[in-house]
Design a protein around this motif. Structure first.
Motif, short mmCIF file in Angstrom:
data_model
loop_
_atom_site.label_atom_id
_atom_site.label_comp_id
_atom_site.label_asym_id
_atom_site.label_seq_id
_atom_site.Cartn_x
_atom_site.Cartn_y
_atom_site.Cartn_z
N GLY A 25 6.34 -0.77 -9.00
CA GLY A 25 5.48 0.20 -8.11
C GLY A 25 4.17 0.43 -8.81
N THR A 53 7.52 1.67 8.81
CA THR A 53 7.31 1.98 7.34
C THR A 53 9.11 2.22 6.80
OG1 THR A 53 7.54 4.24 8.03
CG2 THR A 53 5.21 3.36 7.58
N ALA A 54 9.72 2.10 7.61
CA ALA A 54 11.36 2.11 7.19
C ALA A 54 11.60 0.69 6.91
CB ALA A 54 12.15 2.52 8.51
N ARG A 56 9.54 -1.64 5.60
CA ARG A 56 8.65 -1.70 4.38
C ARG A 56 9.49 -1.00 3.28
NH1 ARG A 56 3.86 1.63 4.20
NH2 ARG A 56 5.50 3.10 3.28
N ASP A 57 9.94 0.12 3.51
CA ASP A 57 10.43 0.96 2.56
C ASP A 57 11.93 0.42 2.15
OD1 ASP A 57 8.24 2.42 2.41
OD2 ASP A 57 9.50 4.22 3.68
N ARG A 58 12.53 -0.23 3.25
CA ARG A 58 13.76 -0.76 2.75
C ARG A 58 13.54 -2.34 2.11
NH1 ARG A 58 17.66 -3.31 7.57
NH2 ARG A 58 18.84 -4.49 6.11
N ILE A 60 11.04 -2.76 -0.18
CA ILE A 60 10.55 -2.26 -1.62
C ILE A 60 11.80 -1.92 -2.33
CG2 ILE A 60 9.34 -0.65 -2.62
CD1 ILE A 60 7.27 -0.88 -0.64
N ALA A 61 12.77 -1.21 -1.49
CA ALA A 61 13.96 -0.56 -2.26
C ALA A 61 14.77 -1.83 -2.97
CB ALA A 61 14.90 0.16 -1.46
N ARG A 64 13.26 -3.83 -5.60
CA ARG A 64 13.56 -2.86 -6.91
C ARG A 64 14.76 -3.17 -7.54
NH1 ARG A 64 10.92 2.69 -4.60
NH2 ARG A 64 8.63 1.89 -5.36
N VAL A 95 4.17 -6.45 1.98
CA VAL A 95 4.67 -6.30 0.54
C VAL A 95 4.59 -7.49 -0.05
CG1 VAL A 95 6.72 -5.61 -0.80
CG2 VAL A 95 6.24 -4.73 1.56
#
Length: 139
Positions: A25, A53-54, A56-58, A60-61, A64, A95
């Motif tokens: 991040g 965005t869901a 994208r966020d998945r 990114i998670a 991580r 991403v």
């Protein structure tokens, strides 16, 4: 290129001082000693649904989770920065991940690691395209 990535790349270019541990991040910690990272692994992801965005966020998670792989010296996860539009800037991806390794064998160990394999299994359905740039530091 965002300020965090620019800063990281500048630090690596001036002698390898820079990041330690797994970072994400855009967070950065100054190293007490130079990081001898010789291999840079930069991956760009284009989502099947670039407006989600869901998704994208998945992704990114999922990225991580890779921070737990011991051979990764530093990890930066990012999205396209809203920088000046220029012909040489490609902001079409959703991403990116930027990783640093000490050696080519370490990068291979990352590729074969169960956490990486699980990330691919979990997140591959999200992307339509992936482009990887692996570089070896030119000493």
């Amino acid at each position: 290129m965002d300020a965090g990535r620019r800063e990281m790349m500048a630090m690596m270019a001036i002698g390898g001082a820079g990041m330690v541990g797994a970072l994400s991040g855009g967070e950065a910690r100054a190293a007490a000693a130079p990081v001898p990272a010789k291999v840079v692994h930069h991956v760009f992801f284009w989502l099947k649904d670039p407006t989600s965005t869901a998704d994208r966020d998945r992704l990114i998670a999922g990225l991580r989770t890779l921070a737990a792989i011991p051979v990764i010296r530093a990890l930066h996860i990012g999205v396209p920065a809203d920088t000046e539009a220029r012909d040489v800037v490609d902001g079409s991806y959703q991403v990116s991940e930027l990783m640093f390794f000490d050696s080519v064998p370490d990068q291979k160990a990352y590729q074969d690691h169960p956490i990486h394999r699980q990330f691919v299994a979990d997140c591959e359905p999200l992307w339509r395209k992936v482009t990887v740039y692996d570089t070896l530091r030119a000493d």
